[in-house]
Design an enzyme around this catalytic site. Structure first.
Site, mmCIF file in Angstrom:
data_model
loop_
_atom_site.group_PDB
_atom_site.id
_atom_site.type_symbol
_atom_site.label_atom_id
_atom_site.label_comp_id
_atom_site.label_asym_id
_atom_site.label_seq_id
_atom_site.Cartn_x
_atom_site.Cartn_y
_atom_site.Cartn_z
ATOM 1 N NE ARG A 40 4.526 -3.444 -28.336
ATOM 2 C CZ ARG A 40 3.484 -4.251 -28.490
ATOM 3 N NH1 ARG A 40 3.672 -5.190 -29.387
ATOM 4 N NH2 ARG A 40 2.346 -4.071 -28.042
ATOM 5 N NE ARG A 81 -3.252 -8.551 -21.673
ATOM 6 C CZ ARG A 81 -3.068 -8.436 -23.177
ATOM 7 N NH1 ARG A 81 -3.375 -9.419 -23.868
ATOM 8 N NH2 ARG A 81 -2.214 -7.350 -23.737
ATOM 9 C CE LYS A 225 0.069 -0.109 -26.759
ATOM 10 N NZ LYS A 225 0.127 -1.282 -26.163
ATOM 11 C CB THR A 283 -1.687 -3.441 -34.698
ATOM 12 O OG1 THR A 283 -1.108 -2.840 -33.502
ATOM 13 C CG2 THR A 283 -2.470 -4.810 -34.638
HETATM 14 C C1 PEP Z 1 -2.796 -2.446 -30.490
HETATM 15 O O1 PEP Z 1 -3.747 -2.548 -29.995
HETATM 16 O O2 PEP Z 1 -2.627 -2.238 -31.690
HETATM 17 C C2 PEP Z 1 -1.397 -2.784 -29.685
HETATM 18 C C3 PEP Z 1 -0.370 -2.007 -30.333
HETATM 19 O O3 PEP Z 1 -1.358 -2.895 -28.416
HETATM 20 P P1 PEP Z 1 -1.234 -4.402 -27.787
HETATM 21 O O4 PEP Z 1 -0.361 -5.217 -28.613
HETATM 22 O O5 PEP Z 1 -0.598 -4.271 -26.466
HETATM 23 O O6 PEP Z 1 -2.617 -5.041 -27.683
#
Ligand code: PEP
Length: 484
Positions: A40, A81, A225, A283
């Protein structure tokens, strides 16, 4: 020609985020050897030159090691961000005052820049603001034209460009931004066709990215997502237009009550399984391995439970992007997957899903692919074949078999590089891309797997086939073959 070939020890796919900790040739080689199926590239971080270099290296190592590795480009979406920090990590202390500004400044413990110019309009006195997936919490004290004064409620260490969430606030940024579309364009030029779309809310968001690519003459595959309340509510329409789903638990755990995440995970995995869409659970799966060589028991259980829920893939984020032990994290993931799959005596999930198709969907809705995939499972339980062989144009049939999590590998054979690459997300599927023109698929496949020494005479195999001629796909039957 006789080649040595070994299938991985685990059928659950491992997605690894590439970053400073894993961009070198030696680390990437080890990660591929130890079980990474999907790399990724998080386009929220890193430069374009770095991404290009990563793409080149991953492709050349995949060829060198004879391991299929698919590249997934994760687009930033409308993620808010903070900017770059003067020094890292910066420690924010409970009780201190902190100003968030929409101006571009180097961040300090007193002043942080935020890349969202409407921040003052989206908050009011008393609003909660979360940094770094909710680990740091701020409360708004005063709002000015381009500044928001806050008090630190929960402090902690902070790194540059970490995410900022304002739960329940209306955010005035389009879901698929023009920056996202520019990045799609750049990635398409590098030959990438698989994208993760961040912060989608509805089917239209996915269609916007697809339409953009189609105007450039390309069909893209989208992993939506799921990290917003709206996406959880609209999951059916999102699943209908996405090729895959990522349960992005980092942002999801800030947008919905944290305690709701496990059940949302289970529900979405089941819905995606029913439709045969691969699911990535993401995550903090082995988060403590960013610093330690071994994960916590709870993390190991989290990975195993996601597999038992029926996930196709598990994802490593910071563990492989910036962690101290990227190779160890992949190796651990592979071990947990392999142990969970091998000791999986609980076939309830697969039987439950099979029963859904037998009893719930009704004659009119049962597609030929659904019926064939169900029959493959019935045959598998009876004859315990060495492999399920599935020649495919679109990947639809093997994906539908994969959702039932069969005990044996599904080997897929396709003339399409795109189909082959996307099958890297599906549980228990090992895709082979057959570059030469094929007149007789069963004959070609049997020779291919014999050359790889994957079968012995007397073993039984299940083969799916399309006997009626059909322009696309067309798998309509299965055959049981005894190896001669
Ligand atoms: C998340 O928020 O769990 C995720 C995979 O997105 P990112 O890593 O882009 O914040």
């Amino acid at each position: 020609m006789s080649r040595r070939f070994k299938l991985p020890s685990h059928k659950t796919k491992i997605v690894c985020t590439i970053g400073p900790a894993s961009r070198s040739e030696s680390v990437l080689r080890q990660m591929i050897k130890n079980g990474m199926s999907v790399a990724r590239l998080n386009f929220s971080h890193g430069t374009l030159a770095e991404h290009r270099q990563d793409i080149r290296l991953i492709r050349s190592l995949s060829t060198e090691l004879n391991r299929a590795v698919t590249i997934l480009v994760d687009l930033p979406g409308p993620k808010i961000r903070i900017g770059r920090l003067e020094s890292e990590p910066l420690y924010l202390k409970k009780g201190e005052n902190l100003t968030l500004t929409t101006k571009n400044v180097l961040g300090t413990t007193r002043l942080l820049s935020v890349n969202y110019k409407d921040l003052p309009e989206s908050v009011s006195k008393g609003s909660l603001i979360f940094l770094n997936d909710g680990f740091i919490q701020l409360r708004v004290q005063q709002v000015f034209k381009d500044e928001v004064n806050c008090k630190v409620l929960i402090g902690g260490p902070l790194l540059s460009h970490k995410g900022l969430n304002i739960p329940k606030a209306k955010i005035n940024i389009e879901t698929v931004t023009s920056k996202d579309l520019n990045l799609v364009d750049l990635a398409l030029k590098e030959g990438i066709d698989t994208f993760a779309l961040s912060f989608v809310e509805k089917a239209e968001d996915i269609l916007k990215a697809k339409d953009f690519a189609q105007k450039k003459g390309k069909d893209i595959k989208v992993a939506a997502k799921i990290e917003r309340v709206e996406a959880v509510k609209n999951i059916e329409e999102i699943l209908a237009v996405s090729e895959a789903i990522m349960i992005a638990r980092g942002d999801l755990g800030v947008q919905v009550p944290l305690e709701d995440v496990p059940l949302i995970q289970k529900r979405i995995i089941r819905q995606a399984n029913i439709l045969g869409r691969p699911v990535i659970t993401a995550t903090q799966m082995l988060e403590s391995m960013t610093e330690n060589t071994r994960p916590t028991r709870a993390e190991v259980a989290d990975v195993a439970n996601a597999i038992l829920d029926g996930t196709d893939a598990v994802m490593l984020s910071e563990e492989t992007a910036v962690g101290k032990y990227p190779v160890e994290a992949v190796t651990m993931m592979a071990k947990i997957a392999s142990s969970t799959e091998n000791n999986w005596r609980n076939i309830r999930l697969s039987l439950d899903l099979m029963n859904h198709f037998k009893n719930k969907i009704g004659r009119k809705k049962a597609s030929i692919e659904d019926t064939v995939s169900l029959n493959v499972m019935e045959a598998m339980h009876m004859i315990k074949p060495r492999f399920i062989l599935s020649p495919t144009k679109t990947g639809n049939t093997p994906r539908r078999i994969s959702r039932f999590k069969p005990d044996c590998w599904i080997l897929t054979f396709t003339g399409s590089d795109e189909t082959s690459k996307f099958l890297a997300f599906s549980y228990g599927v090992y895709p082979f891309w057959i570059k030469n023109k094929v007149d007789n698929w069963p004959k070609t496949i049997m020779k291919f797997i014999k050359d790889l020494k994957l079968i012995k005479s007397g073993e039984r195999l299940i083969l799916t086939e399309g006997l009626a001629s059909s322009p696309v796909g067309g798998t309509d039957s299965l055959r049981i073959i005894t190896v001669q």
